[in-house]
Scaffold this motif. Structure first.
Motif, PDB file in Angstrom:
ATOM      1  N   CYS A 130      -7.153  29.871 -11.953  1.00 46.92           N
ATOM      2  CA  CYS A 130      -6.071  29.488 -12.071  1.00 46.92           C
ATOM      3  C   CYS A 130      -5.765  28.402 -13.123  1.00 46.92           C
ATOM      4  CB  CYS A 130      -5.602  28.920 -10.914  1.00 46.92           C
ATOM      5  SG  CYS A 130      -5.836  30.082  -9.436  1.00 46.92           S
ATOM      6  N   VAL A 131      -4.868  28.748 -14.157  1.00 45.44           N
ATOM      7  CA  VAL A 131      -4.624  27.515 -15.213  1.00 45.44           C
ATOM      8  C   VAL A 131      -3.109  27.496 -15.433  1.00 45.44           C
ATOM      9  CG1 VAL A 131      -5.096  27.035 -17.618  1.00 45.44           C
ATOM     10  CG2 VAL A 131      -6.481  28.689 -16.370  1.00 45.44           C
ATOM     11  N   PRO A 132      -2.535  26.809 -14.613  1.00 42.12           N
ATOM     12  CA  PRO A 132      -1.005  26.823 -14.387  1.00 42.12           C
ATOM     13  C   PRO A 132      -0.222  26.293 -15.210  1.00 42.12           C
ATOM     14  CG  PRO A 132      -2.125  25.289 -12.452  1.00 42.12           C
ATOM     15  CD  PRO A 132      -3.134  26.203 -13.027  1.00 42.12           C
ATOM     16  N   ASP A 133       0.802  26.746 -15.535  1.00 39.97           N
ATOM     17  CA  ASP A 133       1.581  25.703 -16.582  1.00 39.97           C
ATOM     18  C   ASP A 133       1.434  25.780 -18.077  1.00 39.97           C
ATOM     19  OD1 ASP A 133       3.268  24.981 -14.476  1.00 39.97           O
ATOM     20  OD2 ASP A 133       1.833  23.178 -14.208  1.00 39.97           O
ATOM     21  N   VAL A 134       0.300  26.681 -18.398  1.00 39.90           N
ATOM     22  CA  VAL A 134       0.002  26.679 -19.767  1.00 39.90           C
ATOM     23  C   VAL A 134      -0.504  27.980 -20.373  1.00 39.90           C
ATOM     24  CG1 VAL A 134      -0.542  24.321 -19.991  1.00 39.90           C
ATOM     25  CG2 VAL A 134      -2.183  25.904 -19.264  1.00 39.90           C
ATOM     26  N   ALA A 152     -14.896  37.542 -12.721  1.00 37.95           N
ATOM     27  CA  ALA A 152     -13.649  36.753 -12.227  1.00 37.95           C
ATOM     28  C   ALA A 152     -12.506  37.513 -12.366  1.00 37.95           C
ATOM     29  CB  ALA A 152     -13.955  35.360 -12.465  1.00 37.95           C
ATOM     30  N   TYR A 153     -11.247  37.094 -11.761  1.00 36.25           N
ATOM     31  CA  TYR A 153      -9.929  37.489 -12.106  1.00 36.25           C
ATOM     32  C   TYR A 153      -8.924  36.335 -12.109  1.00 36.25           C
ATOM     33  CZ  TYR A 153      -6.730  41.414 -11.460  1.00 36.25           C
ATOM     34  OH  TYR A 153      -5.564  42.339 -11.762  1.00 36.25           O
ATOM     35  N   SER A 154      -7.858  36.527 -12.755  1.00 35.49           N
ATOM     36  CA  SER A 154      -6.861  35.670 -12.946  1.00 35.49           C
ATOM     37  C   SER A 154      -5.600  35.955 -12.758  1.00 35.49           C
ATOM     38  CB  SER A 154      -6.951  34.780 -14.399  1.00 35.49           C
ATOM     39  OG  SER A 154      -6.206  33.617 -14.385  1.00 35.49           O
ATOM     40  N   TYR A 155      -4.523  35.181 -12.273  1.00 32.85           N
ATOM     41  CA  TYR A 155      -3.299  35.421 -12.127  1.00 32.85           C
ATOM     42  C   TYR A 155      -2.446  34.466 -13.014  1.00 32.85           C
ATOM     43  CZ  TYR A 155      -4.875  37.721  -7.872  1.00 32.85           C
ATOM     44  OH  TYR A 155      -5.701  38.626  -6.967  1.00 32.85           O
ATOM     45  N   ILE A 186      -0.387  39.653 -14.341  1.00 31.27           N
ATOM     46  CA  ILE A 186       0.895  38.991 -14.424  1.00 31.27           C
ATOM     47  C   ILE A 186       1.838  38.889 -13.134  1.00 31.27           C
ATOM     48  CG2 ILE A 186       3.116  38.930 -15.802  1.00 31.27           C
ATOM     49  CD1 ILE A 186       1.532  39.953 -18.158  1.00 31.27           C
ATOM     50  N   ILE A 187       2.125  37.648 -13.066  1.00 34.00           N
ATOM     51  CA  ILE A 187       3.124  37.250 -11.829  1.00 34.00           C
ATOM     52  C   ILE A 187       4.547  36.666 -12.583  1.00 34.00           C
ATOM     53  CG2 ILE A 187       3.658  35.970  -9.809  1.00 34.00           C
ATOM     54  CD1 ILE A 187       0.785  35.943  -9.506  1.00 34.00           C
ATOM     55  N   TRP A 188       5.518  37.620 -12.577  1.00 37.10           N
ATOM     56  CA  TRP A 188       6.835  37.028 -13.230  1.00 37.10           C
ATOM     57  C   TRP A 188       8.072  37.687 -12.510  1.00 37.10           C
ATOM     58  CZ3 TRP A 188      10.979  39.675 -15.298  1.00 37.10           C
ATOM     59  CH2 TRP A 188      11.868  38.986 -16.387  1.00 37.10           C
TER      60      TRP A 188
END
Length: 343
Positions: A130-134, A152-155, A186-188
């Motif tokens: 998780c790398v939020p806001d950037v 790994a996996y990332s949202y 992608i979450i949008w």
């Protein structure tokens, strides 16, 4: 003569089926920033294992996004969490290289590259990044490269080069085309809190009517912690405002909001129903909702509980009808004809 053996003899064969070793797929690694975080609890660019989010919250500071995201995670689950604090990339504009990271002159990996040291430092391998806001295109591709190495996996929530969330489905589709890794989901649009101060309006959306119960403040000073968004851009994060002469909880709530907007002379507060009806700009254009679509600049105030403040007003905010305290965070946004019902 055969040798006698007393006991059990075990023989291993080099052929045959080998048992599968289970992988720990629930380990989360998060990059976040907070200039006022405790240096010992969250040293820069160093993987830190968090076994109890509630214990580290007072050390997470109130600026940046570290505390905010820890609070969000704690409300959902209690995971095995690795936190890497980085320098604030917004100073004032987004510096993507701070997030992507490198190897400095002392051999220490910074930013996203520090994720590659988690195994050697903590003995665990993160599987959810998780790398939020950037999450710009360049940052997201860097995340994908790290995910491929770690399996790994990332949202992510797609953002432009300035860190703003993409505003249209077409922009999101173009964003997806520029990614080179399937380890990214992608979450949008971005998820938002379900506690929203909204009133009934001419909209097809199901709004929730929330009103404050007026109770004595019973303190000589109260504070309220908030985030402020304008047009989808966060302009203030984890800021604290106070009411030096609290009379009641509802009165102090209004006073805190008025204090926040003293720094924004182009925004005025329209009263209605004993509370807040709208925010409006100085040019007289009223901000209204039209079936959920904002016709003008949106202004959002997000209030949250702050355990580090002894005089925090948030725990004293009570729902007028249910008599129950609100859950952190709550949002006050300009959407609908009557956004805030009153007291």
């Amino acid at each position: 003569m055969a040798e006698r053996h007393h006991g059990i003899t075990g023989r291993e064969t080099a052929s045959g089926k080998i048992p599968i070793r289970d992988a720990a797929t629930a380990v989360i690694a998060m990059l976040a920033y907070a200039d006022d975080a405790d240096e010992e609890a969250f040293p820069l660019n160093t993987p830190i294992l968090v076994t109890s989010i509630n214990r580290v919250l007072p050390k997470a500071g109130v600026t940046g996004n570290l505390r905010k995201n820890l609070e969000i995670i704690s409300q959902i689950t209690s995971p095995t969490l690795v936190v890497i604090r980085i320098e604030n990339p917004y100073s004032p504009s987004l510096d993507q290289s701070t997030v992507i990271g490198t190897t400095d002159e002392f051999g220490q990996r910074t930013g996203l590259q520090a994720l590659l040291t988690v195994k050697s430092v903590l003995g665990i391998t993160p599987k959810i990044i998780c790398v939020p806001d950037v999450e710009t295109v360049d940052v997201t591709n860097a995340i994908g490269a790290i995910c491929k190495k770690l399996r790994a996996y990332s949202y992510i929530t797609p953002r432009d080069a300035e860190g703003m969330i993409m505003k249209s489905a077409e922009a999101v589709a173009n964003f997806r085309q520029m990614l080179a890794f399937r380890e990214i989901e992608i979450i949008w649009p971005e998820f938002t809190s379900g506690n929203v101060f909204l009133g009934s309006g001419d909209s097809d959306l199901e709004f929730t009517d929330i009103s404050l119960q007026t109770t004595p403040a019973d303190r000589s000073f109260v504070t309220l912690t908030y985030d402020l968004y304008r047009n989808g851009q966060k302009v203030e994060s984890n800021q604290t405002v106070g009411d030096p002469e609290p009379d009641s909880t509802s009165g102090s709530f209004i006073n805190c909001i008025e204090t926040i907007f003293q720094s924004y002379p182009d925004i005025s507060i329209d009263q209605g129903g004993g509370g807040i009806a709208h925010f409006s700009t100085r040019n007289g254009y009223r901000i209204l909702g039209n079936k959920g679509d904002l016709e003008k600049e949106s202004i959002r105030l997000v209030f949250k509980q702050n355990p580090s403040q002894e005089d925090d007003l948030f725990p004293m905010l009570i729902d007028r009808y249910s008599g129950q305290p609100f859950n952190s965070p709550i949002e006050l946004i300009t959407l609908g004809k009557t956004m805030y019902e009153g007291f």
